[in-house]
Structures are given as structure tokens and as C-alpha cells.
Design an enzyme around this catalytic site. Structure first.
Site, PDB file in Angstrom:
ATOM      1  N   SER A  79       5.667  -9.966  -3.847  1.00 51.30           N
ATOM      2  CA  SER A  79       4.659  -9.078  -3.906  1.00 51.30           C
ATOM      3  C   SER A  79       5.004  -8.005  -4.691  1.00 51.30           C
ATOM      4  O   SER A  79       6.297  -7.234  -4.476  1.00 51.30           O
ATOM      5  CB  SER A  79       4.537  -8.432  -2.428  1.00 51.30           C
ATOM      6  OG  SER A  79       3.579  -7.265  -2.578  1.00 51.30           O
ATOM      7  N   HIS A  82       1.911 -12.048  -6.038  1.00 49.70           N
ATOM      8  CA  HIS A  82       1.066 -11.555  -5.134  1.00 49.70           C
ATOM      9  C   HIS A  82       0.775 -10.013  -5.559  1.00 49.70           C
ATOM     10  O   HIS A  82       1.672  -9.247  -5.663  1.00 49.70           O
ATOM     11  CB  HIS A  82       1.753 -11.514  -3.627  1.00 49.70           C
ATOM     12  CG  HIS A  82       1.019 -11.118  -2.487  1.00 49.70           C
ATOM     13  ND1 HIS A  82      -0.068 -11.905  -1.949  1.00 49.70           N
ATOM     14  CD2 HIS A  82       0.742 -10.050  -1.834  1.00 49.70           C
ATOM     15  CE1 HIS A  82      -0.632 -11.495  -0.961  1.00 49.70           C
ATOM     16  NE2 HIS A  82      -0.184 -10.173  -1.011  1.00 49.70           N
ATOM     17  N   ASP A 119      -1.072  -6.694  -4.407  1.00 46.00           N
ATOM     18  CA  ASP A 119      -1.736  -6.232  -3.223  1.00 46.00           C
ATOM     19  C   ASP A 119      -2.765  -4.734  -3.569  1.00 46.00           C
ATOM     20  O   ASP A 119      -2.180  -3.593  -4.281  1.00 46.00           O
ATOM     21  CB  ASP A 119      -0.767  -5.327  -2.247  1.00 46.00           C
ATOM     22  CG  ASP A 119      -0.040  -6.641  -1.500  1.00 46.00           C
ATOM     23  OD1 ASP A 119      -0.818  -7.286  -0.601  1.00 46.00           O
ATOM     24  OD2 ASP A 119       1.317  -6.628  -1.738  1.00 46.00           O
ATOM     25  N   MET A 127      -5.134  -1.634  -2.710  1.00 48.18           N
ATOM     26  CA  MET A 127      -5.543  -0.998  -1.439  1.00 48.18           C
ATOM     27  C   MET A 127      -6.335   0.195  -1.825  1.00 48.18           C
ATOM     28  O   MET A 127      -5.941   0.989  -2.843  1.00 48.18           O
ATOM     29  CB  MET A 127      -4.218  -0.405  -0.824  1.00 48.18           C
ATOM     30  CG  MET A 127      -3.157  -1.733  -0.544  1.00 48.18           C
ATOM     31  SD  MET A 127      -1.847  -0.781   0.250  1.00 48.18           S
ATOM     32  CE  MET A 127      -0.729  -2.083   0.563  1.00 48.18           C
ATOM     33  N   HIS A 183      -4.713  -9.992  -3.303  1.00 51.98           N
ATOM     34  CA  HIS A 183      -5.068  -9.811  -1.896  1.00 51.98           C
ATOM     35  C   HIS A 183      -5.789  -8.218  -1.926  1.00 51.98           C
ATOM     36  O   HIS A 183      -5.258  -7.055  -2.027  1.00 51.98           O
ATOM     37  CB  HIS A 183      -3.562  -9.620  -1.187  1.00 51.98           C
ATOM     38  CG  HIS A 183      -3.895  -9.232   0.387  1.00 51.98           C
ATOM     39  ND1 HIS A 183      -2.683  -8.577   0.982  1.00 51.98           N
ATOM     40  CD2 HIS A 183      -4.979  -9.132   1.103  1.00 51.98           C
ATOM     41  CE1 HIS A 183      -2.952  -8.570   2.286  1.00 51.98           C
ATOM     42  NE2 HIS A 183      -4.424  -8.536   2.421  1.00 51.98           N
ATOM     43  N   MET A 232      -7.339  -5.089  -0.111  1.00 49.64           N
ATOM     44  CA  MET A 232      -7.409  -4.541   1.027  1.00 49.64           C
ATOM     45  C   MET A 232      -8.405  -3.388   0.966  1.00 49.64           C
ATOM     46  O   MET A 232      -7.849  -2.151   0.748  1.00 49.64           O
ATOM     47  CB  MET A 232      -5.797  -4.149   1.441  1.00 49.64           C
ATOM     48  CG  MET A 232      -5.263  -5.214   1.973  1.00 49.64           C
ATOM     49  SD  MET A 232      -3.465  -4.794   2.024  1.00 49.64           S
ATOM     50  CE  MET A 232      -2.876  -5.364   0.245  1.00 49.64           C
ATOM     51  N   MET A 242      -2.263 -11.871   8.190  1.00 46.31           N
ATOM     52  CA  MET A 242      -1.164 -10.591   7.945  1.00 46.31           C
ATOM     53  C   MET A 242      -0.304 -10.699   9.176  1.00 46.31           C
ATOM     54  O   MET A 242      -0.537 -10.656  10.301  1.00 46.31           O
ATOM     55  CB  MET A 242      -2.046  -9.223   8.216  1.00 46.31           C
ATOM     56  CG  MET A 242      -2.987  -9.252   6.978  1.00 46.31           C
ATOM     57  SD  MET A 242      -1.969  -9.176   5.289  1.00 46.31           S
ATOM     58  CE  MET A 242      -1.025  -7.989   5.569  1.00 46.31           C
ATOM     59  N   ASP A 280       1.853 -13.087   5.318  1.00 52.57           N
ATOM     60  CA  ASP A 280       2.122 -11.963   4.462  1.00 52.57           C
ATOM     61  C   ASP A 280       2.809 -10.526   5.280  1.00 52.57           C
ATOM     62  O   ASP A 280       1.838  -9.916   6.201  1.00 52.57           O
ATOM     63  CB  ASP A 280       0.673 -11.519   3.517  1.00 52.57           C
ATOM     64  CG  ASP A 280       0.867 -10.462   2.748  1.00 52.57           C
ATOM     65  OD1 ASP A 280       2.058  -9.871   2.590  1.00 52.57           O
ATOM     66  OD2 ASP A 280      -0.236  -9.736   2.283  1.00 52.57           O
TER      67      ASP A 280
HETATM   68  C1  DX5 Z   1       0.984  -5.373   3.079  1.00 50.04           C
HETATM   69  C2  DX5 Z   1       0.825  -6.057   2.013  1.00 50.04           C
HETATM   70  C3  DX5 Z   1       2.005  -6.917   1.680  1.00 50.04           C
HETATM   71  C4  DX5 Z   1       3.334  -6.386   1.523  1.00 50.04           C
HETATM   72  C5  DX5 Z   1       4.366  -7.248   1.869  1.00 50.04           C
HETATM   73  O1  DX5 Z   1      -0.273  -4.549   3.282  1.00 50.04           O
HETATM   74  O2  DX5 Z   1      -0.333  -6.997   2.203  1.00 50.04           O
HETATM   75  O3  DX5 Z   1       1.676  -8.113   0.783  1.00 50.04           O
HETATM   76  O4  DX5 Z   1       3.616  -6.222   0.054  1.00 50.04           O
HETATM   77  O5  DX5 Z   1       5.764  -6.473   1.794  1.00 50.04           O
HETATM   78  P1  DX5 Z   1       6.711  -6.945   2.546  1.00 50.04           P
HETATM   79  O6  DX5 Z   1       7.326  -8.117   2.213  1.00 50.04           O
HETATM   80  O7  DX5 Z   1       7.819  -5.611   2.355  1.00 50.04           O
HETATM   81  O8  DX5 Z   1       6.625  -6.773   4.031  1.00 50.04           O
HETATM   82 ZN    ZN Z   2      -0.496  -8.689   0.682  1.00 51.06          ZN
END
Ligand code: DX5
Ligand code: ZN
Length: 218
Positions: A8, A33, A35, A37, A66, A68, A137, A175
Site C-alpha cells: 500500500s 495498492h 488508497d 480517502m 481502493h 474510500m 477490511m 486490507d
Molecule cells: C486503510 C487502507 C489500507 C492501509 C493498510 O484504510 O485501506 O490499505 O494502507 O495499511 P497497513 O498495512 O499499515 O494496515
Molecule cells: Zn486499502
């Protein structure tokens, strides 16, 4: 099928994004990956299109994006233009999940659906055959570096049963909070793809950490 690792980027050094993308290119990792947000669906803002465009300039492996964010439908075409291979949206923000999934696919991407830790697998009963990937998740979305929620194992079992019962090819992605301590058990329980952020990027040697995770799960 070989089991996959998706580091990620959220845990990368954004001042050295090119370096960290190259590290992933050279590693045995399978996907990037990414993220995204919005500070509305989750209590944090990560980065948006310009940063993803930079990542895309350097990445030589599939982009597993991904989202969010609320209203993901508004941005499906944009993420397709930015070369997302898999676009994952959250079940919790979709009033018309079937339509959103079809929209993702008609824009040439694979469709993923993410479930928050509190969302039961049963919500996917009628739609599992349309989904390419379910992202379970294993932390509450919004931040890297959180503790893995153990109930995820039960959810993997329930999801695997649903996938098998419906004869579906859906991949199971986990994840949040993935480390070398839970990776093997996650795969043995039924996971296909493990996302790992902090465990990779906060380690002394991210490249070796990825190699190690890959060898644990294959
Ligand atoms: C959380 C993200 C994850 C995050 C995982 O909201 O969707 O992808 O980056 O990070 P670690 O591996 O540090 O838990
Ligand atoms: Zn993620």
C-alpha cells in the site's frame, strides 16, 4: 493460483514516490495498492488524481485502486483514464451497487467491492458473481498502521463459502494490519491477495520484506 502481495502506497515516502514505486517494480510484489480517502466516508484525506497520475508514470505493475470516498460513481471514468486495473468501491456508500459495478466494468476495469469490518458477508449474496474482487477490511478504513481485527478470519471463511457455493471466481483481498505473523493463516483461511502498508514500508528493507511475505504465502 499464486497468492498475491499488494504493497500500500499510503505508507510510502511521498517525498520519494518515484524511488518507492521503483522499489515495488523491482520487488516480487504483484500490484500497487492505492488508497484514495475523501475525509467524508473516512476521517482522513490521503491523495487524489495528480498523485495517482505520478504513481502511474512510474508503476510497472497493475494499479489496485481502493476508493474510500462517497459518490464513487462520479469518478469511475477518471480512474479508468488514470490506468486503474482494479477499482474497488465500498459497499457502504453504494445505493445501486449493481449499477456501479457494471459501470466500472464497462470502463474497462475489474470491479472490487470493499466491506467495512462491521458489514456482514451476506450483503453480497445476490451479487457475488458480478464482483471480481472483494476487499475485506481487517481494520477500520482511514489509516495505515492499525491493529488487525481477528474477526476477519470468520469473514474470510463465510466469503469463501459464498464464492464456492455460487461457483464464482471472485478474489478475496485482505486490507489492514497484515504482517508476517498473520499472512500464512490468512492465505490458509482463503485469502488470495494481501495488502501490506506499514509492515513493508516501515521495515528496514522493504524489498526483502516483500520477498519474505511472498515466500510465506506461496
Ligand atoms: C486503510 C487502507 C489500507 C492501509 C493498510 O484504510 O485501506 O490499505 O494502507 O495499511 P497497513 O498495512 O499499515 O494496515
Ligand atoms: Zn486499502
Amino acid at each position: 493460483m499464486k497468492k498475491l502481495i499488494a504493497p500500500s502506497i499510503l505508507a510510502a515516502d511521498f517525498g520519494n514516490l518515484e524511488r518507492d514505486c521503483k522499489m515495488i517494480n523491482e520487488s516480487s510484489a504483484d500490484w500497487f495498492h492505492i488508497d484514495i480517502m475523501d475525509g467524508v466516508f473516512v476521517p482522513n484525506i490521503s491523495f487524489g488524481m495528480p498523485v495517482l497520475a505520478s504513481i502511474n508514470n512510474h508503476a510497472e505493475k497493475p494499479l489496485d485502486v481502493h476508493l474510500m470516498i462517497v459518490n464513487p460513481d462520479r469518478y469511475i471514468k477518471k480512474f479508468s483514464d488514470l490506468n486503474a486495473e482494479i477499482l474497488t468501491i465500498h459497499y457502504e456508500v453504494c445505493d445501486h451497487l449493481h449499477r456501479s459495478i457494471q459501470e466500472i466494468k464497462s470502463n474497462g476495469m475489474k470491479a472490487g467491492v470493499a466491506l467495512n469490518p462491521h458489514t456482514p458477508i451476506s450483503v453480497l449474496d445476490s451479487i457475488i458473481n458480478d464482483i471480481d474482487l472483494v476487499c475485506l477490511m481487517s481494520v477500520n478504513p482511514g489509516f495505515g498502521g492499525q491493529k488487525f481485527i481477528k474477526n476477519t478470519f470468520k469473514k474470510i471463511r463465510a466469503l469463501k463459502t459464498l464464492i464456492d457455493t455460487k461457483n464464482s471466481n471472485t478474489l478475496i483481498e485482505i486490507d489492514g494490519g497484515v504482517t508476517d505473523q498473520n499472512a500464512k493463516e490468512l492465505i490458509e483461511t482463503g485469502a488470495d491477495v494481501l495488502v501490506a502498508g506499514s509492515f513493508v514500508f516501515k521495515s528496514n528493507n522493504p524489498l526483502d520484506t516483500i520477498t519474505n511475505l511472498k515466500s510465506i504465502i506461496n
